[in-house]
Scaffold this active site. Structure first.
Site, mmCIF file in Angstrom:
data_model
loop_
_atom_site.group_PDB
_atom_site.id
_atom_site.type_symbol
_atom_site.label_atom_id
_atom_site.label_comp_id
_atom_site.label_asym_id
_atom_site.label_seq_id
_atom_site.Cartn_x
_atom_site.Cartn_y
_atom_site.Cartn_z
ATOM 1 N N SER A 191 0.809 -1.219 0.000
ATOM 2 C CA SER A 191 0.000 0.000 0.000
ATOM 3 C C SER A 191 0.847 1.275 0.000
ATOM 4 O O SER A 191 0.439 2.294 -0.565
ATOM 5 C CB SER A 191 -0.954 0.004 1.194
ATOM 6 O OG SER A 191 -0.249 -0.161 2.408
ATOM 7 N N HIS A 241 1.416 4.748 4.281
ATOM 8 C CA HIS A 241 0.587 5.450 3.299
ATOM 9 C C HIS A 241 1.086 6.873 3.061
ATOM 10 O O HIS A 241 1.248 7.302 1.916
ATOM 11 C CB HIS A 241 -0.865 5.485 3.792
ATOM 12 C CG HIS A 241 -1.574 4.175 3.632
ATOM 13 N ND1 HIS A 241 -2.940 4.073 3.616
ATOM 14 C CD2 HIS A 241 -1.105 2.917 3.476
ATOM 15 C CE1 HIS A 241 -3.281 2.799 3.458
ATOM 16 N NE2 HIS A 241 -2.179 2.083 3.379
#
Length: 291
Positions: A191, A241
């Protein structure tokens, strides 16, 4: 009828674009646009104006970032998905492999024995962890996002620049995780790298003057998933992230700047080198604090 709507690409009518071919003036999307000495050209105009020998090589079709237009514009994305799938399968079949690949700052106890981490010299974890998933829903979600976001971006940047962006985004996300999380907290997943691709997509859309609302909606959704707890036994690493997002945006600013020719190449790879060194500096600072 909406008169403010941008025209669709002549090869992909469903993709709105504000860019036109400098020769025939047909609307072209990032996948179709090829850098020329002035502006961008469509594939047909480039083929019609190509020469032979050295001239043809010099005038080879280029992406908006100056990369070579490839026959398969999403090959690297397919390879990355394949690597993630292979590592997922290997971790499922080989006991103990996942704990050797995940991002771990210092050490944890595994079956009564300590497993060392980045602080003890296992720097490979900063990247191997970005290809590791241990839950089927985790890898499926990340690979769908990689395909949707990565495919168009690879076509716009070219293979080499796209791969550099992906790896640096993954490294940037891992570096921030390493810096800000407890040293015995394991982290894994693609991610961070995918958020880097999203950050680069924002820069690309801005650079090409695309409609920003769809990109911004996607960005907001990513931030909601990052910071809003939904319960369950898993948690999202906001450090990965945000680290990936910021890294991807920084790299894209260098790759998609207004410069041309040799100066553009120097700026592009200089930006990549600077981002890499920044990530290395973060890792070294954290390592010094843990040892």
């Amino acid at each position: 009828m909406d008169t403010d709507r941008l025209p669709g690409c002549y090869r992909h009518p469903d993709r709105d674009t504000g860019i036109t071919c400098a020769r025939c003036e047909r609307p072209i999307c990032p996948e179709c646009m090829i850098s020329a000495s002035v502006g961008f050209q469509c594939p047909e105009c480039v083929r019609g104006g190509s020469g032979t020998g050295h001239t043809a090589a010099a005038n080879a079709p280029r992406t908006v970032a100056g990369g070579i237009v490839a026959g398969d514009p999403v090959l690297v994305t397919k390879v990355l998905i394949g690597i993630n799938a292979a590592v997922f399968l290997a971790a499922f079949l080989v006991p103990g492999l996942a704990i050797q690949l995940e991002l771990l700052g210092r050490y944890v106890e595994y079956w009564g024995a300590p497993v060392e981490g980045v602080a003890t010299g296992q720097y490979h974890r900063l990247l191997t962890s970005t290809f590791l998933h241990v839950e089927w829903w985790h890898i499926i979600g990340n690979m769908l996002a990689l395909w949707v976001i990565g495919g168009p971006l690879e076509a716009a940047l070219g293979r080499v620049r796209y791969l550099a962006l992906y790896l640096l985004s993954g490294l940037g996300g891992s570096a921030l995780v390493y810096l800000l999380t407890a040293p015995n907290t394991p982290t894994l997943g693609a991610s961070g790298a995918i958020c880097g691709l999203l950050g680069a997509t924002v820069v690309l859309a801005r650079r090409l003057r695309y409609e920003m609302r769809p990109v911004m909606v996607t960005l907001v959704l990513m931030l909601v998933v990052t910071f809003v707890p939904f319960g369950g036994s898993w948690s999202v690493s906001w450090q990965a992230h945000i680290g990936g997002l910021v890294t991807g945006a920084l790299v894209a600013l260098g790759l998609l700047g207004p410069a041309t020719g040799r100066r553009r190449t120097l700026i592009q790879w200089g930006t990549c080198a600077a981002v890499f060194l920044l990530a290395v500096a973060v890792v070294l600072v954290r390592t010094a604090a843990l040892t």
